[in-house]
Scaffold this motif. Structure first.
Motif, PDB file in Angstrom:
ATOM      1  N   HIS A 144     -16.866 -12.321  11.783  1.00 18.54           N
ATOM      2  CA  HIS A 144     -16.537 -13.510  10.978  1.00 18.54           C
ATOM      3  C   HIS A 144     -17.816 -14.099  10.387  1.00 18.54           C
ATOM      4  O   HIS A 144     -17.853 -14.479   9.217  1.00 18.54           O
ATOM      5  CB  HIS A 144     -15.824 -14.576  11.828  1.00 18.54           C
ATOM      6  CG  HIS A 144     -14.353 -14.429  11.899  1.00 18.54           C
ATOM      7  ND1 HIS A 144     -13.503 -14.917  10.941  1.00 18.54           N
ATOM      8  CD2 HIS A 144     -13.572 -13.832  12.829  1.00 18.54           C
ATOM      9  CE1 HIS A 144     -12.256 -14.639  11.274  1.00 18.54           C
ATOM     10  NE2 HIS A 144     -12.269 -13.978  12.413  1.00 18.54           N
ATOM     11  N   GLY A 147     -19.069 -11.994   7.497  1.00 21.23           N
ATOM     12  CA  GLY A 147     -18.270 -12.275   6.299  1.00 21.23           C
ATOM     13  C   GLY A 147     -18.631 -13.617   5.684  1.00 21.23           C
ATOM     14  O   GLY A 147     -18.731 -13.750   4.466  1.00 21.23           O
ATOM     15  N   GLY A 148     -18.866 -14.605   6.520  1.00 25.91           N
ATOM     16  CA  GLY A 148     -19.286 -15.919   6.031  1.00 25.91           C
ATOM     17  C   GLY A 148     -20.639 -15.862   5.351  1.00 25.91           C
ATOM     18  O   GLY A 148     -20.864 -16.507   4.321  1.00 25.91           O
ATOM     19  N   ALA A 150     -21.912 -13.198   3.828  1.00 19.97           N
ATOM     20  CA  ALA A 150     -21.704 -12.519   2.542  1.00 19.97           C
ATOM     21  C   ALA A 150     -21.115 -13.482   1.514  1.00 19.97           C
ATOM     22  O   ALA A 150     -21.528 -13.493   0.344  1.00 19.97           O
ATOM     23  CB  ALA A 150     -20.788 -11.309   2.722  1.00 19.97           C
ATOM     24  N   GLU A 151     -20.185 -14.299   1.950  1.00 20.38           N
ATOM     25  CA  GLU A 151     -19.591 -15.296   1.033  1.00 20.38           C
ATOM     26  C   GLU A 151     -20.644 -16.297   0.593  1.00 20.38           C
ATOM     27  O   GLU A 151     -20.716 -16.682  -0.580  1.00 20.38           O
ATOM     28  CB  GLU A 151     -18.424 -16.003   1.729  1.00 20.38           C
ATOM     29  CG  GLU A 151     -17.649 -16.932   0.826  1.00 20.38           C
ATOM     30  CD  GLU A 151     -16.888 -16.213  -0.275  1.00 20.38           C
ATOM     31  OE1 GLU A 151     -16.603 -16.861  -1.308  1.00 20.38           O
ATOM     32  OE2 GLU A 151     -16.578 -15.020  -0.124  1.00 20.38           O
ATOM     33  N   TRP A 152     -21.481 -16.739   1.514  1.00 23.24           N
ATOM     34  CA  TRP A 152     -22.558 -17.666   1.164  1.00 23.24           C
ATOM     35  C   TRP A 152     -23.512 -17.035   0.150  1.00 23.24           C
ATOM     36  O   TRP A 152     -23.923 -17.684  -0.811  1.00 23.24           O
ATOM     37  CB  TRP A 152     -23.322 -18.090   2.432  1.00 23.24           C
ATOM     38  CG  TRP A 152     -24.468 -18.989   2.117  1.00 23.24           C
ATOM     39  CD1 TRP A 152     -24.428 -20.352   1.968  1.00 23.24           C
ATOM     40  CD2 TRP A 152     -25.821 -18.598   1.884  1.00 23.24           C
ATOM     41  NE1 TRP A 152     -25.681 -20.817   1.646  1.00 23.24           N
ATOM     42  CE2 TRP A 152     -26.553 -19.761   1.583  1.00 23.24           C
ATOM     43  CE3 TRP A 152     -26.481 -17.386   1.888  1.00 23.24           C
ATOM     44  CZ2 TRP A 152     -27.911 -19.742   1.311  1.00 23.24           C
ATOM     45  CZ3 TRP A 152     -27.839 -17.365   1.608  1.00 23.24           C
ATOM     46  CH2 TRP A 152     -28.540 -18.545   1.322  1.00 23.24           C
ATOM     47  N   SER A 154     -22.825 -14.773  -2.023  1.00 28.00           N
ATOM     48  CA  SER A 154     -22.105 -14.715  -3.305  1.00 28.00           C
ATOM     49  C   SER A 154     -22.106 -16.059  -4.011  1.00 28.00           C
ATOM     50  O   SER A 154     -22.429 -16.159  -5.196  1.00 28.00           O
ATOM     51  CB  SER A 154     -20.663 -14.242  -3.061  1.00 28.00           C
ATOM     52  OG  SER A 154     -19.945 -14.235  -4.257  1.00 28.00           O
ATOM     53  N   VAL A 155     -21.766 -17.101  -3.288  1.00 26.04           N
ATOM     54  CA  VAL A 155     -21.711 -18.433  -3.889  1.00 26.04           C
ATOM     55  C   VAL A 155     -23.106 -18.914  -4.311  1.00 26.04           C
ATOM     56  O   VAL A 155     -23.283 -19.517  -5.371  1.00 26.04           O
ATOM     57  CB  VAL A 155     -21.071 -19.440  -2.889  1.00 26.04           C
ATOM     58  CG1 VAL A 155     -21.248 -20.872  -3.342  1.00 26.04           C
ATOM     59  CG2 VAL A 155     -19.595 -19.115  -2.691  1.00 26.04           C
TER      60      VAL A 155
END
Length: 159
Positions: A144, A147-148, A150-152, A154-155
Motif C-alpha cells: 500500500h 502504491g501511495g 507512486a501516486e505521490w 505522479s501528482v
C-alpha cells in the motif's frame, strides 16, 4: 526459464537501450547478472534492494555504456511474517524492500528526469497494494505504501 528472464529477453529484442532493477544474487534474476549487454540491449546486475546504497552502483553502471536511464521498474518485493506477532525486524525488512527501494531509486533518478523533461517510474505494488494480502500484514501494508509513493510521484512530478 523464469518469467523475469523471458521479460528481459523480450525487452532486449524490442530494442530499448537500457534496463535496470534491484536484482538479487542467487535468485531468479541472477541469470541476467553480470552478462554483457548485446548491442542496444539490456544490462543486468545484482544488489540488495533493502540497502540504500544500491541505486548508486546499479543506476550509474548502465549509464556509462547506454546513456541516461529513461525508465525504472520498481518491482522488488518480499512477503514476510503474518500477523501482529511479526517481529520488528521483519517489518523493517518489508518496508526496506517493498517500499523504501522505490524511494531510493526515485531519489536517484527523478532529478535527472526533471532536468531532461522526461522519465518514467513503474511501480509494481501488487494487488496487495490495492486490496490486501491475507496472511501477511507487512506485505499488505508496505505494498500500500509503495502504491501511495507512486501516486505521490505522479501528482508531484507529472502535473
Amino acid at each position: 526459464m523464469t518469467n523475469s528472464t523471458i521479460r528481459a529477453r523480450r525487452v532486449t529484442r524490442r530494442g530499448p537501450r537500457r534496463e535496470l532493477g534491484p536484482l538479487r544474487s542467487g535468485g531468479r534474476w541472477s541469470a541476467l547478472a553480470g552478462r554483457a549487454a548485446p548491442p542496444g540491449g539490456a544490462l543486468g546486475g545484482a544488489c540488495a534492494a533493502a540497502d540504500n546504497q544500491w541505486p548508486g552502483a546499479l543506476i550509474d553502471a548502465p549509464q556509462a555504456p547506454f546513456g541516461p536511464i529513461d525508465l525504472s521498474f520498481a518491482n522488488a518485493g518480499v512477503g514476510l511474517a503474518t500477523d501482529l506477532d511479526t517481529s520488528d525486524e521483519d517489518w523493517d525488512r518489508s518496508f526496506a524492500i517493498n517500499t523504501k527501494a522505490h524511494y531510493y531509486a526515485a531519489r536517484r533518478l527523478v532529478p535527472g528526469w526533471v532536468a531532461r523533461g522526461d522519465g518514467y517510474f513503474c511501480s509494481t505494488a501488487s494487488a496487495a497494494g490495492l486490496l490486501t494480502q491475507i496472511g501477511s500484514a507487512p506485505y499488505a501494508v508496505t505494498k500500500h505504501a509503495a502504491g501511495g509513493f507512486a501516486e505521490w510521484l505522479s501528482v508531484t512530478y507529472c502535473g
